[in-house]
Write a protein that holds these residues in place. Structure first.
Motif, PDB file in Angstrom:
ATOM      1  N   ALA A 127       0.835  -1.206   0.000  1.00 31.27           N
ATOM      2  CA  ALA A 127       0.000   0.000   0.000  1.00 31.27           C
ATOM      3  C   ALA A 127       0.866   1.251   0.000  1.00 31.27           C
ATOM      4  CB  ALA A 127      -0.926  -0.013   1.218  1.00 31.27           C
ATOM      5  N   TYR A 128       1.913   1.256   0.815  1.00 28.28           N
ATOM      6  CA  TYR A 128       2.800   2.423   0.860  1.00 28.28           C
ATOM      7  C   TYR A 128       3.594   2.562  -0.432  1.00 28.28           C
ATOM      8  CZ  TYR A 128       1.683   2.712   5.812  1.00 28.28           C
ATOM      9  OH  TYR A 128       1.020   2.845   7.006  1.00 28.28           O
ATOM     10  N   LYS A 129       3.963   1.449  -1.039  1.00 31.47           N
ATOM     11  CA  LYS A 129       4.669   1.520  -2.321  1.00 31.47           C
ATOM     12  C   LYS A 129       3.784   2.148  -3.386  1.00 31.47           C
ATOM     13  CE  LYS A 129       7.624  -2.508  -1.426  1.00 31.47           C
ATOM     14  NZ  LYS A 129       7.966  -3.899  -1.837  1.00 31.47           N
ATOM     15  N   GLN A 130       2.500   1.833  -3.341  1.00 34.75           N
ATOM     16  CA  GLN A 130       1.584   2.386  -4.344  1.00 34.75           C
ATOM     17  C   GLN A 130       1.399   3.887  -4.180  1.00 34.75           C
ATOM     18  OE1 GLN A 130      -2.107   0.343  -4.859  1.00 34.75           O
ATOM     19  NE2 GLN A 130      -1.193  -1.697  -4.807  1.00 34.75           N
ATOM     20  N   ILE A 131       1.173   4.346  -2.945  1.00 43.77           N
ATOM     21  CA  ILE A 131       0.887   5.771  -2.759  1.00 43.77           C
ATOM     22  C   ILE A 131       2.148   6.624  -2.871  1.00 43.77           C
ATOM     23  CG2 ILE A 131      -1.082   5.238  -1.286  1.00 43.77           C
ATOM     24  CD1 ILE A 131       0.597   6.006   1.112  1.00 43.77           C
ATOM     25  N   LEU A 132       3.323   6.018  -2.699  1.00 45.94           N
ATOM     26  CA  LEU A 132       4.582   6.769  -2.802  1.00 45.94           C
ATOM     27  C   LEU A 132       5.307   6.513  -4.112  1.00 45.94           C
ATOM     28  CD1 LEU A 132       5.930   6.286   0.848  1.00 45.94           C
ATOM     29  CD2 LEU A 132       4.729   8.274  -0.099  1.00 45.94           C
ATOM     30  N   SER A 133       4.593   6.005  -5.100  1.00 47.77           N
ATOM     31  CA  SER A 133       5.219   5.686  -6.378  1.00 47.77           C
ATOM     32  C   SER A 133       5.133   6.833  -7.377  1.00 47.77           C
ATOM     33  CB  SER A 133       4.560   4.439  -6.979  1.00 47.77           C
ATOM     34  OG  SER A 133       3.170   4.666  -7.192  1.00 47.77           O
ATOM     35  N   GLY A 134       4.847   8.037  -6.917  1.00 51.91           N
ATOM     36  CA  GLY A 134       4.817   9.194  -7.800  1.00 51.91           C
ATOM     37  C   GLY A 134       3.444   9.550  -8.322  1.00 51.91           C
ATOM     38  N   LEU A 154      -9.030   8.616  -7.897  1.00 50.53           N
ATOM     39  CA  LEU A 154      -8.381   9.538  -8.809  1.00 50.53           C
ATOM     40  C   LEU A 154      -7.357   8.802  -9.652  1.00 50.53           C
ATOM     41  CD1 LEU A 154      -7.797  12.545  -6.409  1.00 50.53           C
ATOM     42  CD2 LEU A 154      -9.674  12.183  -7.999  1.00 50.53           C
ATOM     43  N   PRO A 155      -7.104   9.258 -10.863  1.00 52.53           N
ATOM     44  CA  PRO A 155      -6.107   8.596 -11.709  1.00 52.53           C
ATOM     45  C   PRO A 155      -4.729   8.641 -11.068  1.00 52.53           C
ATOM     46  CG  PRO A 155      -7.476  10.094 -12.992  1.00 52.53           C
ATOM     47  CD  PRO A 155      -7.801  10.336 -11.557  1.00 52.53           C
ATOM     48  N   GLY A 156      -4.060   7.497 -11.073  1.00 54.85           N
ATOM     49  CA  GLY A 156      -2.717   7.431 -10.521  1.00 54.85           C
ATOM     50  C   GLY A 156      -2.651   7.333  -9.023  1.00 54.85           C
ATOM     51  N   SER A 157      -3.786   7.135  -8.360  1.00 54.01           N
ATOM     52  CA  SER A 157      -3.792   7.087  -6.908  1.00 54.01           C
ATOM     53  C   SER A 157      -3.441   5.727  -6.361  1.00 54.01           C
ATOM     54  CB  SER A 157      -5.178   7.495  -6.384  1.00 54.01           C
ATOM     55  OG  SER A 157      -6.145   6.566  -6.811  1.00 54.01           O
ATOM     56  N   GLY A 158      -3.688   4.665  -7.104  1.00 53.60           N
ATOM     57  CA  GLY A 158      -3.435   3.321  -6.609  1.00 53.60           C
ATOM     58  C   GLY A 158      -4.627   2.708  -5.921  1.00 53.60           C
ATOM     59  N   VAL A 159      -5.668   3.471  -5.641  1.00 53.05           N
ATOM     60  CA  VAL A 159      -6.839   2.936  -4.962  1.00 53.05           C
ATOM     61  C   VAL A 159      -7.682   2.158  -5.957  1.00 53.05           C
ATOM     62  CG1 VAL A 159      -8.898   3.505  -3.657  1.00 53.05           C
ATOM     63  CG2 VAL A 159      -6.828   4.862  -3.374  1.00 53.05           C
ATOM     64  N   GLY A 206      -7.584  -1.726  -1.964  1.00 55.22           N
ATOM     65  CA  GLY A 206      -8.296  -0.468  -1.763  1.00 55.22           C
ATOM     66  C   GLY A 206      -8.258   0.024  -0.342  1.00 55.22           C
ATOM     67  N   LEU A 207      -8.756  -0.759   0.628  1.00 55.81           N
ATOM     68  CA  LEU A 207      -8.809  -0.338   2.019  1.00 55.81           C
ATOM     69  C   LEU A 207      -7.420  -0.141   2.619  1.00 55.81           C
ATOM     70  CD1 LEU A 207     -10.571   0.357   4.421  1.00 55.81           C
ATOM     71  CD2 LEU A 207     -10.623  -2.076   5.024  1.00 55.81           C
ATOM     72  N   PRO A 208      -6.452  -1.034   2.412  1.00 53.44           N
ATOM     73  CA  PRO A 208      -5.108  -0.758   2.932  1.00 53.44           C
ATOM     74  C   PRO A 208      -4.504   0.529   2.392  1.00 53.44           C
ATOM     75  CG  PRO A 208      -5.305  -3.081   2.405  1.00 53.44           C
ATOM     76  CD  PRO A 208      -6.549  -2.412   1.894  1.00 53.44           C
ATOM     77  N   VAL A 209      -4.767   0.853   1.132  1.00 51.24           N
ATOM     78  CA  VAL A 209      -4.241   2.098   0.571  1.00 51.24           C
ATOM     79  C   VAL A 209      -4.896   3.303   1.238  1.00 51.24           C
ATOM     80  CG1 VAL A 209      -4.159   3.517  -1.501  1.00 51.24           C
ATOM     81  CG2 VAL A 209      -3.521   1.132  -1.618  1.00 51.24           C
ATOM     82  N   LYS A 210      -6.188   3.235   1.486  1.00 47.69           N
ATOM     83  CA  LYS A 210      -6.870   4.328   2.180  1.00 47.69           C
ATOM     84  C   LYS A 210      -6.278   4.540   3.572  1.00 47.69           C
ATOM     85  CE  LYS A 210     -11.341   3.786  -0.127  1.00 47.69           C
ATOM     86  NZ  LYS A 210     -12.786   3.517   0.058  1.00 47.69           N
ATOM     87  N   MET A 211      -6.042   3.446   4.279  1.00 48.73           N
ATOM     88  CA  MET A 211      -5.455   3.571   5.610  1.00 48.73           C
ATOM     89  C   MET A 211      -4.016   4.054   5.537  1.00 48.73           C
ATOM     90  SD  MET A 211      -7.938   2.840   7.606  1.00 48.73           S
ATOM     91  CE  MET A 211      -9.007   3.561   6.344  1.00 48.73           C
ATOM     92  N   ALA A 212      -3.297   3.682   4.485  1.00 47.38           N
ATOM     93  CA  ALA A 212      -1.921   4.160   4.323  1.00 47.38           C
ATOM     94  C   ALA A 212      -1.897   5.665   4.085  1.00 47.38           C
ATOM     95  CB  ALA A 212      -1.243   3.423   3.168  1.00 47.38           C
ATOM     96  N   VAL A 213      -2.851   6.159   3.311  1.00 48.56           N
ATOM     97  CA  VAL A 213      -2.954   7.601   3.112  1.00 48.56           C
ATOM     98  C   VAL A 213      -3.260   8.304   4.440  1.00 48.56           C
ATOM     99  CG1 VAL A 213      -4.223   9.426   1.929  1.00 48.56           C
ATOM    100  CG2 VAL A 213      -3.670   7.321   0.729  1.00 48.56           C
TER     101      VAL A 213
END
Length: 333
Positions: free
Chosen positions: A100-107, A279-284, A296-303
């Motif tokens: 999840a953190y890799k997705q949201i911090l991937s640019g 949103l596009p490029g969000s990873g969610v 989806g849910l892990p990415v939301k919590m990571a944000v």
């Protein structure tokens, strides 16, 4: 000790010769110390029952604060399969992953929003603190120009506001719509924080300021060399107030920012968690390539963790000034 008659007098064990706190009762047990007449009841040390009640209450408060944070962090480190198995938020950690953190911090959008929030918070805190210190120092000098009318204007803004539409028209008229300055300038100065600083500056010893002025120091040098070194605690607290406000603010972004690329992190978090917007490029809602699981849910919590961590990191460095600064800057009367 003997008397002239050679007899040993009996030792007077009158209560007046023995401290009351050390005197024993009939069963030989020491008496409980009496409360001091000079201290109120709430300053006395609690008994065993009182200490136990305080421990239970404080433990409940700590649990109420830590448990939600624990579930958010553990869920952000879990896979989609773990969240499905737990029926939502994960309490007991199972298979942990940093996907999840890799997705949201991937640019993507989240990374850009985090950089926007960091920049706005840093620039806004510096500007707000400097302006508040200058305004408070000027208002704390009775001989300053238009001291009372300006102070009256500050007090009015604490109780009356122009309203949402006039404020938007002013921001729009200045050409700040879709600009980062729209997230800083409309709330750059808090009248409450200025009054706290002013009250602290007025409490400084006048003899110190007069001595600096006699030595030839002007107002700018007195402020920088005398006043600010003595005001580190209250200035640190005010800077913390401004920093937390800028970091958590999202309403101005809703009003003035139309470009998604300029959204701060809190507005992105609001779109993910509350509105469920992807949103596009969000990873969610995307599929993890390594595991094939939707995260989806892990990415939301990571944000959410990414939005909380900076404040948790900064606060311990300012916490030692917090109580001192608030007490010294409080309005006394």
């Amino acid at each position: 000790m003997t008397t002239q008659s050679g007899t040993t007098p009996e030792i007077d064990t009158d209560v007046a010769l023995i401290p009351r706190d050390l005197a024993a009762d009939a069963a030989g047990r020491p008496r409980r110390p009496r409360r001091s007449r000079h201290r109120p009841a709430w300053e006395e040390p609690p008994g065993k029952v009182g200490a136990a009640v305080k421990f239970v209450v404080l433990a409940g408060v700590v649990l109420a604060v830590v448990f939600p944070l624990w579930t958010v962090v553990v869920t952000s480190l879990s896979t989609q399969a773990e969240t499905i198995r737990a029926g939502g938020l994960v309490v007991v950690p199972g298979e942990l992953t940093l996907n999840a953190y890799k997705q949201i911090l991937s640019g993507g959008v989240v990374t850009r929003a985090a950089l926007v929030s960091i920049g706005i918070t840093a620039v806004g805190t510096v500007i707000s603190t400097i302006v508040s210190v200058l305004a408070a120092y000027g208002l704390s000098r009775p001989s300053s120009l238009w001291h009372r009318p300006i102070l009256f204007v500050f007090l009015i803004t604490m109780f009356f506001g122009a309203g949402l539409i006039p404020t938007y028209l002013v921001v729009s008229g200045l050409g700040l719509v879709d600009s980062y300055w729209a997230l800083i300038l409309p709330g750059a100065v808090s009248a409450f924080n200025v009054l706290i600083l002013r009250n602290f500056f007025m409490g400084l010893e006048p003899a110190i300021l007069d001595a600096a002025r006699i030595d030839g120091a002007g107002d700018w040098r007195i402020l920088g060399r005398v006043v600010l070194p003595m005001s580190r605690a209250v200035v640190a607290v005010i800077a913390l107030f401004y920093g937390v406000g800028y970091w958590n603010a999202f309403f101005n972004a809703i009003l003035y920012i139309n470009d998604n690329a300029k959204w701060p992190l809190q507005l992105v978090l609001r779109s993910y968690v509350l509105q469920g917007v992807t949103l596009p490029g969000s990873g969610v809602g995307q599929v993890d390539v390594a595991t094939g699981a939707v995260t989806g849910l892990p990415v939301k919590m990571a944000v959410m963790v990414l939005a909380i961590v900076p404040i948790l990191v900064v606060y311990p460095f300012v916490q030692r000034h917090f109580t001192k600064g608030v007490i010294f800057g409080a309005i006394k009367g």
